[in-house]
Design a protein around this motif. Structure first.
Motif, PDB file in Angstrom:
ATOM      1  N   ILE A  88     -23.367 -38.986  66.032  1.00 12.69           N
ATOM      2  CA  ILE A  88     -24.272 -39.237  64.907  1.00 12.69           C
ATOM      3  C   ILE A  88     -25.106 -40.458  65.277  1.00 12.69           C
ATOM      4  O   ILE A  88     -24.566 -41.516  65.568  1.00 12.69           O
ATOM      5  N   SER A 143     -29.479 -41.201  60.086  1.00  8.94           N
ATOM      6  CA  SER A 143     -29.932 -40.196  59.123  1.00  8.94           C
ATOM      7  C   SER A 143     -31.377 -40.521  58.788  1.00  8.94           C
ATOM      8  O   SER A 143     -31.835 -41.646  58.964  1.00  8.94           O
ATOM      9  N   LEU A 170     -22.995 -32.823  55.724  1.00  4.09           N
ATOM     10  CA  LEU A 170     -24.039 -33.850  55.813  1.00  4.09           C
ATOM     11  C   LEU A 170     -25.315 -33.318  56.470  1.00  4.09           C
ATOM     12  O   LEU A 170     -26.406 -33.788  56.158  1.00  4.09           O
ATOM     13  N   ALA A 224     -27.864 -34.840  53.769  1.00  7.33           N
ATOM     14  CA  ALA A 224     -27.369 -36.150  54.212  1.00  7.33           C
ATOM     15  C   ALA A 224     -27.085 -37.095  53.045  1.00  7.33           C
ATOM     16  O   ALA A 224     -26.416 -38.107  53.227  1.00  7.33           O
TER      17      ALA A 224
END
Length: 156
Positions: free
Chosen positions: A56, A59, A21, A25
């Protein structure tokens, strides 16, 4: 994934997922699942746990500022006349769209900022009319980036 001494420990599968990722992503979860050898649902479950752990945080799309005409990138060390002016100065720096990062630092400067401008003339105007006009800024020290040599995240 487990936490040991306030440090998150991730396993090999988590590392593969994260590397995939970080590379892209938008990579389909099922493609990652095939590579890892587990189900797409298991990938989703692991991602939710990694998000919940705080590793995380989201994104984002990366925009190339040069395509929009921003050709000058600079780092500016900002000297404040008193430490008490830091919070107020940072609030005013947040209102300047060209300021894309701001860091409290050790050393000579009170804060170090990263800016993007269309060109050197815009940089000069930004310094003279906006940054140095902030109450409490005694002076600045500017470093123009000629070329970014490394751009990466921490290795997983």
């Amino acid at each position: 994934m487990k936490i040991v001494k306030d440090e998150l420990i991730i396993d090999g599968i988590d590392k593969i997922i994260l590397r995939q990722l970080m590379e892209d992503a938008r990579k389909p979860i099922l493609e990652i699942a095939r590579k890892v050898g587990i189900s797409g649902a298991a990938i989703h479950q692991r991602l939710r746990k990694l998000e919940k752990s705080g590793l995380i945080t989201g994104s984002k799309f990366i925009i190339d500022p040069k395509v929009l005409g921003y050709r000058t990138q600079a780092f500016i060390g900002v000297y404040l006349d008193r430490a008490a002016n830091n919070a107020r100065a940072v609030r005013q720096l947040k209102d300047i769209p060209e300021v894309i990062e701001c860091h409290y630092t050790t050393g000579n400067w009170s804060v170090l900022i990263k800016i993007l401008c269309k060109n050197n003339e815009d940089l000069m105007n930004l310094l003279n009319k906006k940054i140095q006009a902030i109450d409490g800024v005694s002076r600045t020290e500017t470093f123009i980036s000629l070329d970014q040599q490394i751009d990466r995240q921490i290795k997983i």
